[in-house]
Scaffold this motif. Structure first.
Motif, PDB file in Angstrom:
ATOM      1  N   ALA A   1       0.826  -1.209   0.000  1.00  0.00           N
ATOM      2  CA  ALA A   1       0.000   0.000   0.000  1.00  0.00           C
ATOM      3  C   ALA A   1       0.859   1.257   0.000  1.00  0.00           C
ATOM      4  O   ALA A   1       0.575   2.236  -0.702  1.00  0.00           O
ATOM      5  CB  ALA A   1      -0.933  -0.019   1.211  1.00  0.00           C
ATOM      6  N   ALA A   2       1.958   1.248   0.778  1.00  0.00           N
ATOM      7  CA  ALA A   2       2.844   2.408   0.807  1.00  0.00           C
ATOM      8  C   ALA A   2       3.543   2.602  -0.539  1.00  0.00           C
ATOM      9  O   ALA A   2       3.666   3.739  -1.028  1.00  0.00           O
ATOM     10  CB  ALA A   2       3.875   2.243   1.925  1.00  0.00           C
ATOM     11  N   LEU A   3       3.994   1.531  -1.160  1.00  0.00           N
ATOM     12  CA  LEU A   3       4.623   1.641  -2.481  1.00  0.00           C
ATOM     13  C   LEU A   3       3.645   2.156  -3.525  1.00  0.00           C
ATOM     14  O   LEU A   3       4.012   2.934  -4.416  1.00  0.00           O
ATOM     15  CB  LEU A   3       5.191   0.285  -2.897  1.00  0.00           C
ATOM     16  CG  LEU A   3       6.363  -0.252  -2.057  1.00  0.00           C
ATOM     17  CD1 LEU A   3       6.784  -1.623  -2.553  1.00  0.00           C
ATOM     18  CD2 LEU A   3       7.537   0.715  -2.099  1.00  0.00           C
ATOM     19  N   PHE A   4       2.383   1.726  -3.424  1.00  0.00           N
ATOM     20  CA  PHE A   4       1.379   2.211  -4.376  1.00  0.00           C
ATOM     21  C   PHE A   4       1.166   3.712  -4.221  1.00  0.00           C
ATOM     22  O   PHE A   4       1.091   4.449  -5.220  1.00  0.00           O
ATOM     23  CB  PHE A   4       0.072   1.449  -4.154  1.00  0.00           C
ATOM     24  CG  PHE A   4      -1.064   1.936  -5.007  1.00  0.00           C
ATOM     25  CD1 PHE A   4      -1.139   1.602  -6.348  1.00  0.00           C
ATOM     26  CD2 PHE A   4      -2.043   2.754  -4.458  1.00  0.00           C
ATOM     27  CE1 PHE A   4      -2.184   2.059  -7.125  1.00  0.00           C
ATOM     28  CE2 PHE A   4      -3.096   3.220  -5.236  1.00  0.00           C
ATOM     29  CZ  PHE A   4      -3.168   2.866  -6.574  1.00  0.00           C
ATOM     30  N   ARG A   5       1.086   4.226  -2.999  1.00  0.00           N
ATOM     31  CA  ARG A   5       0.893   5.652  -2.789  1.00  0.00           C
ATOM     32  C   ARG A   5       2.102   6.448  -3.254  1.00  0.00           C
ATOM     33  O   ARG A   5       1.961   7.530  -3.847  1.00  0.00           O
ATOM     34  CB  ARG A   5       0.614   5.922  -1.310  1.00  0.00           C
ATOM     35  CG  ARG A   5      -0.734   5.396  -0.832  1.00  0.00           C
ATOM     36  CD  ARG A   5      -0.951   5.722   0.633  1.00  0.00           C
ATOM     37  NE  ARG A   5      -0.985   7.160   0.851  1.00  0.00           N
ATOM     38  CZ  ARG A   5      -2.072   7.920   0.753  1.00  0.00           C
ATOM     39  NH1 ARG A   5      -3.223   7.359   0.420  1.00  0.00           N
ATOM     40  NH2 ARG A   5      -2.023   9.225   0.971  1.00  0.00           N
ATOM     41  N   ILE A   6       3.304   5.938  -3.014  1.00  0.00           N
ATOM     42  CA  ILE A   6       4.501   6.631  -3.484  1.00  0.00           C
ATOM     43  C   ILE A   6       4.532   6.678  -5.014  1.00  0.00           C
ATOM     44  O   ILE A   6       4.865   7.702  -5.622  1.00  0.00           O
ATOM     45  CB  ILE A   6       5.757   5.949  -2.917  1.00  0.00           C
ATOM     46  CG1 ILE A   6       5.805   6.116  -1.386  1.00  0.00           C
ATOM     47  CG2 ILE A   6       7.016   6.511  -3.547  1.00  0.00           C
ATOM     48  CD1 ILE A   6       6.923   5.346  -0.719  1.00  0.00           C
ATOM     49  N   GLY A   7       4.178   5.537  -5.638  1.00  0.00           N
ATOM     50  CA  GLY A   7       4.146   5.521  -7.106  1.00  0.00           C
ATOM     51  C   GLY A   7       3.122   6.487  -7.674  1.00  0.00           C
ATOM     52  O   GLY A   7       3.390   7.174  -8.675  1.00  0.00           O
ATOM     53  N   MET A   8       1.956   6.580  -7.070  1.00  0.00           N
ATOM     54  CA  MET A   8       0.946   7.521  -7.547  1.00  0.00           C
ATOM     55  C   MET A   8       1.406   8.965  -7.377  1.00  0.00           C
ATOM     56  O   MET A   8       1.133   9.833  -8.229  1.00  0.00           O
ATOM     57  CB  MET A   8      -0.360   7.291  -6.802  1.00  0.00           C
ATOM     58  CG  MET A   8      -1.033   5.963  -7.123  1.00  0.00           C
ATOM     59  SD  MET A   8      -1.480   5.804  -8.861  1.00  0.00           S
ATOM     60  CE  MET A   8      -2.671   7.115  -9.015  1.00  0.00           C
ATOM     61  N   ALA A   9       2.119   9.260  -6.274  1.00  0.00           N
ATOM     62  CA  ALA A   9       2.632  10.614  -6.094  1.00  0.00           C
ATOM     63  C   ALA A   9       3.675  10.963  -7.141  1.00  0.00           C
ATOM     64  O   ALA A   9       3.697  12.085  -7.676  1.00  0.00           O
ATOM     65  CB  ALA A   9       3.223  10.756  -4.691  1.00  0.00           C
ATOM     66  N   VAL A  10       4.557  10.006  -7.480  1.00  0.00           N
ATOM     67  CA  VAL A  10       5.573  10.258  -8.510  1.00  0.00           C
ATOM     68  C   VAL A  10       4.922  10.469  -9.869  1.00  0.00           C
ATOM     69  O   VAL A  10       5.287  11.369 -10.630  1.00  0.00           O
ATOM     70  CB  VAL A  10       6.585   9.099  -8.541  1.00  0.00           C
ATOM     71  CG1 VAL A  10       7.541   9.247  -9.718  1.00  0.00           C
ATOM     72  CG2 VAL A  10       7.361   9.037  -7.231  1.00  0.00           C
ATOM     73  N   VAL A  11       3.936   9.640 -10.190  1.00  0.00           N
ATOM     74  CA  VAL A  11       3.240   9.806 -11.480  1.00  0.00           C
ATOM     75  C   VAL A  11       2.533  11.143 -11.543  1.00  0.00           C
ATOM     76  O   VAL A  11       2.522  11.824 -12.580  1.00  0.00           O
ATOM     77  CB  VAL A  11       2.250   8.633 -11.676  1.00  0.00           C
ATOM     78  CG1 VAL A  11       1.349   8.880 -12.870  1.00  0.00           C
ATOM     79  CG2 VAL A  11       3.016   7.340 -11.874  1.00  0.00           C
TER      80      VAL A  11
END
Length: 369
Positions: A279-289
């Motif tokens: 879940a944390a990796l998904f949120r970080i990826g969405m922020a980068v995108v």
């Protein structure tokens, strides 16, 4: 008449004696051997290194795992002096008894690490301890007398051992479980024993125990007894069925089973970790995108991946009156128009005003001539 009575009494007495002896003569051989204890016999009393002998046993518990070893510095009367360190452990064999408590196994003959006298030592691996020895002469192996027994004190366990204590909260998360081994010993020798050093071992399953030295501080006079408490600790994360053994002067005095519960806190931690990290990796990826995505000019600016554009609130448009003139989109002031006629509010170009009779805007009147 008396002769007939005597003739009838003899068979009657014989029948009664037979009935009384029937329970003893009718016992199976396995029950009689079990009552005598475990017995070990060899197919040959002497063999050379590299050969083999057939070991047979009876009187053991049914379906019990046994270990067969060739040991030096041992006799059936004194046992194995020095424990398994005096045996050829690399050439040992394991066997399981049948339903009658018997077995037969071929054992290779190997030279033990210490001089003879030698025996074939058979002992249980799990459960209640039981052992038996059979004399074996290893041809070509050196022979030396046994060390003299010490005339001092001799310890013996007088009561059943038990494990006391409980596991704390940290054990639920993988901390090393610990207990206290409690037992009562007595001095059956002729001399006093001061500060004896015991060995406490813990074994998991069929593996050999790992021994740790535990010293008890005190003096035990001949004929006296005392209660001994020794700490026992397993490795971190240990769980399952363990066996705690007590050894003194090379002899195993007692064994105590110990069932250790699984550290469920560790399992719960890994489950939560498998859920939180993705879940944390998904949120970080969405922020980068969201940061790298190109923006449209004039569009709303987002502050984060969770900011969504707000819908515009539009009011319904009222119907326009027919007499109302539309407002100009780009009104031009009349004094900025180069050829604008004064009075023309729209700033449109127009011809100068004349009194021509053909002008549609000026009415014509005729006078009398």
């Amino acid at each position: 008449m008396s002769g007939k009575v005597r003739g009838l009494r003899v068979p009657a007495v014989a029948a009664v004696v037979a009935l009384l002896l029937l329970p003893f003569t009718g016992r199976p051989a396995g029950a009689v051997e079990a009552a005598r204890g475990p017995v070990v016999t060899l197919s040959a009393a002497q063999a050379g290194a590299g050969g083999s002998v057939t070991v047979r046993g009876s009187g053991w518990r049914s379906h019990t795992l046994l270990m067969l070893l060739v040991c030096g510095r041992a006799t059936p009367a004194r046992g194995v002096v020095g424990g398994t360190n005096s045996c050829a452990n690399g050439d040992g064999r394991a066997v399981t008894t049948d339903a009658q408590g018997a077995f037969s196994r071929k054992l290779p003959v190997a030279e033990p690490p210490v001089p003879c006298p030698c025996v074939v030592h058979v002992a249980t691996v799990t459960g209640a301890r039981a052992e038996a020895d059979a004399v074996l002469q290893v041809a070509g192996h050196p022979v030396a007398p046994l060390p003299a027994e010490r005339s001092g004190g001799r310890l013996a366990v007088l009561s059943d051992t038990r494990l006391t204590g409980s596991s704390g909260l940290l054990t639920w998360f993988g901390a090393p479980p610990g207990r206290t081994l409690v037992f009562t010993v007595g001095n059956t020798g002729s001399g006093a024993i001061e500060d004896p050093v015991f060995q406490v071992g813990s074994a998991h399953g069929v593996f050999a125990p790992q021994w740790d030295d535990r010293q008890w501080h005190g003096t035990l006079a001949p004929g006296r007894k005392a209660e001994v408490r020794l700490p026992v600790e397993l490795s971190a994360g240990a769980h399952g069925d363990y066996t705690v053994s007590l050894k003194y002067d090379g002899r195993v005095l007692a064994e105590q089973p110990w069932g250790v519960e699984r550290p469920w806190g560790v399992t719960l931690f890994w489950i939560l970790l498998c859920l939180v990290v993705p879940a944390a990796l998904f949120r970080i990826g969405m922020a980068v995108v969201d940061r790298l995505r190109p923006r449209r000019p004039g569009g709303p600016r987002r502050t984060g991946p969770s900011t969504l554009p707000r819908p515009a609130l539009r009011l319904p448009r009222l119907p326009r009156s027919r007499t109302e003139e539309p407002h100009p989109t780009n009104p031009t002031l009349p004094w900025f128009a180069p050829d604008a006629v004064p009075g023309d509010a729209a700033g449109r170009l127009s011809a100068p005003h004349t009194d021509s009779p053909t002008s549609p805007t000026t009415p014509t009147t005729k006078g009398p001539t």
